[in-house]
Design an enzyme around this catalytic site. Structure first.
Site, PDB file in Angstrom:
ATOM      1  N   HIS A  46      -3.556  -6.677  11.753  1.00 15.23           N
ATOM      2  CA  HIS A  46      -3.171  -6.433  10.459  1.00 15.23           C
ATOM      3  C   HIS A  46      -1.466  -7.400  10.290  1.00 15.23           C
ATOM      4  O   HIS A  46      -0.608  -6.743  10.142  1.00 15.23           O
ATOM      5  CB  HIS A  46      -2.478  -5.027  10.581  1.00 15.23           C
ATOM      6  N   ILE A  47      -2.015  -8.647  10.338  1.00 15.60           N
ATOM      7  CA  ILE A  47      -0.928  -9.654  10.100  1.00 15.60           C
ATOM      8  C   ILE A  47      -0.970 -10.297   8.888  1.00 15.60           C
ATOM      9  O   ILE A  47      -0.352 -11.477   8.671  1.00 15.60           O
ATOM     10  CB  ILE A  47      -0.751 -10.694  11.453  1.00 15.60           C
ATOM     11  N   GLY A  48      -1.535  -9.781   7.833  1.00 14.64           N
ATOM     12  CA  GLY A  48      -1.527 -10.299   6.340  1.00 14.64           C
ATOM     13  C   GLY A  48      -0.461 -11.136   5.789  1.00 14.64           C
ATOM     14  O   GLY A  48      -0.310 -12.169   5.350  1.00 14.64           O
ATOM     15  N   SER A  49       0.717 -10.133   5.878  1.00 12.33           N
ATOM     16  CA  SER A  49       2.000 -10.825   5.531  1.00 12.33           C
ATOM     17  C   SER A  49       2.789 -11.188   6.347  1.00 12.33           C
ATOM     18  O   SER A  49       4.153 -11.404   6.211  1.00 12.33           O
ATOM     19  CB  SER A  49       2.417  -9.470   4.669  1.00 12.33           C
ATOM     20  N   SER A  74      -8.101  -1.984  -3.437  1.00 11.47           N
ATOM     21  CA  SER A  74      -7.227  -0.815  -2.911  1.00 11.47           C
ATOM     22  C   SER A  74      -8.110   0.225  -2.425  1.00 11.47           C
ATOM     23  O   SER A  74      -9.163   0.337  -2.797  1.00 11.47           O
ATOM     24  CB  SER A  74      -5.875  -0.422  -3.787  1.00 11.47           C
ATOM     25  N   ASP A  92      -8.783  -7.685   9.378  1.00 15.60           N
ATOM     26  CA  ASP A  92      -7.258  -7.868   9.509  1.00 15.60           C
ATOM     27  C   ASP A  92      -6.746  -6.381   9.629  1.00 15.60           C
ATOM     28  O   ASP A  92      -5.650  -5.989   9.849  1.00 15.60           O
ATOM     29  CB  ASP A  92      -6.618  -8.795   8.607  1.00 15.60           C
ATOM     30  N   GLY A 109       0.731  -1.265   0.101  1.00 22.84           N
ATOM     31  CA  GLY A 109      -0.066   0.045   0.061  1.00 22.84           C
ATOM     32  C   GLY A 109       1.009   1.399   0.023  1.00 22.84           C
ATOM     33  O   GLY A 109       2.015   1.161   0.726  1.00 22.84           O
ATOM     34  N   ARG A 147      -4.194  -8.996  -7.832  1.00 22.32           N
ATOM     35  CA  ARG A 147      -3.346 -10.171  -7.490  1.00 22.32           C
ATOM     36  C   ARG A 147      -3.644 -10.767  -6.307  1.00 22.32           C
ATOM     37  O   ARG A 147      -3.736 -12.018  -6.153  1.00 22.32           O
ATOM     38  CB  ARG A 147      -1.865  -9.647  -7.418  1.00 22.32           C
ATOM     39  N   ILE A 148      -4.148  -9.940  -5.144  1.00 23.33           N
ATOM     40  CA  ILE A 148      -4.420 -10.816  -3.976  1.00 23.33           C
ATOM     41  C   ILE A 148      -5.706 -11.342  -4.051  1.00 23.33           C
ATOM     42  O   ILE A 148      -6.081 -12.490  -3.545  1.00 23.33           O
ATOM     43  CB  ILE A 148      -4.639  -9.830  -2.729  1.00 23.33           C
TER      44      ILE A 148
END
Length: 328
Positions: A293-296, A217, A269, A85, A164-165
């Site tokens: 916020h632990i997506g990645s 987005s 998240d 982002g 993509r996601i």
């Protein structure tokens, strides 16, 4: 290689995984100063740290606006953000100054998609509630309707934003026996055929889906898009999942929809603000699962993000190609 007298100054706004720092020190072209903490850099320290910098490596939590760019001065050539982002960057101001921007898309797609599926299953099947009942003694005998949730088999899933996601999420959900996959966005996507995706208007997606996954987005069009009117069109048995950006959702309206039983459950998240205050009304609800916020957040993904952010930084400093440059 530059001579020692001409090292370029780089400011890094946080502790980042070692993978990136190793590449940076091996390059030997930078004098690095870093805010050495796991917590965000205070504004005053950011404004001080960036003075005279040629390069900046920042995170989503750092607001890079005109004031920061002014403080940096004319040397600043590149901003590399350790994120996919970039709504924390004042793109117009950056563009005006001819500064290049690097970001880290693609590398976090799989990790974020996996986490989204985990959150969807945890929310739909009420896993956090179940864990809590085991701990607090609420588990007595087997009961036919106790802790019943919703399954994916035979369901309709709606993905808002099949980028993509969104695509990676859809690919992972299909083997669960999903019957229909709807998606909405600006345009129909040729790659949607791989998951038998049907391109539909947003209203159709909202009213026909059993599970709604937001992976678009944040833009002026999507800001606050999931509001009272949005939730009122959802099925009362539907589950809402957001792993995109917190600001896409009107949280007051989500709370009303969840507490009144207008929709079945929600998993988030991302929130506004981050972190969400511990006394926030959403946290009082059993049918709302909130993650920090632990997506990645896998070790390997964060390491690759760190390396890519540094390669972007070095490319911008040396006037060469950046592996992931944002076209401004």
């Amino acid at each position: 290689m530059q001579s020692a007298g001409k090292l370029m100054k780089v400011f890094i706004t946080r502790r980042i995984p070692q993978e990136g720092l190793k590449i940076l020190s091996a390059a030997g072209v930078c004098e690095v100063s870093q805010w050495d903490s796991d917590e965000p850099v205070p504004r005053a320290d950011l404004l001080k740290g960036i003075q005279g910098a040629h390069g900046l490596l920042c995170l989503l939590s750092d607001k890079i606006d005109a004031e920061v760019l002014e403080a940096a001065g004319p040397n600043l050539k590149v901003i590399s953000t350790l994120s996919v982002g970039f709504d924390h960057l004042a793109i117009d101001e950056i563009k005006k100054r001819g500064i290049r921007v690097g970001y880290t898309p693609d590398v976090l797609t799989d990790a974020t998609a996996e986490l989204t599926v985990a959150l969807l299953l945890a929310t739909a099947r009420r896993l956090p509630e179940g864990v809590e009942e085991v701990k607090n003694g609420g588990w007595s005998s087997w009961k036919p309707l106790w802790l019943c949730g919703y399954g994916l088999s035979g369901s309709t899933v709606g993905v808002i934003g099949l980028g993509r996601i969104g695509m990676a999420i859809a690919q992972r959900l299909m083997p669960f026996g999903v019957k229909r996959l709807l998606y909405s966005g600006r345009t129909a996507k040729p790659h949607a055929a791989e998951v038998n995706g049907e391109f539909v208007p947003l209203d159709t997606l909202v009213s026909e889906s059993d599970f709604i996954v937001v992976s678009c987005s944040l833009t002026p069009e999507t800001q606050g898009m999931c509001d009272k009117s949005f939730f009122s069109k959802m099925k009362p048995t539907a589950v809402f999942i957001n792993t995109s950006r917190g600001a896409v959702v009107n949280q007051e309206h989500l709370y009303e929809a969840l507490s009144s039983g207008q929709i079945a459950a929600a998993g988030l998240d991302v929130t506004t603000p981050e972190p969400l205050p511990t006394n926030h009304q959403l946290l009082t609800l059993k049918n709302c699962v909130v993650l920090p916020h632990i997506g990645s957040a896998t070790y390997s993904t964060r390491g690759v993000m760190s390396a890519l952010a540094v390669q972007n930084l070095l490319g911008g400093l040396q006037g060469t190609d950046m592996p992931s440059e944002l076209t401004l």
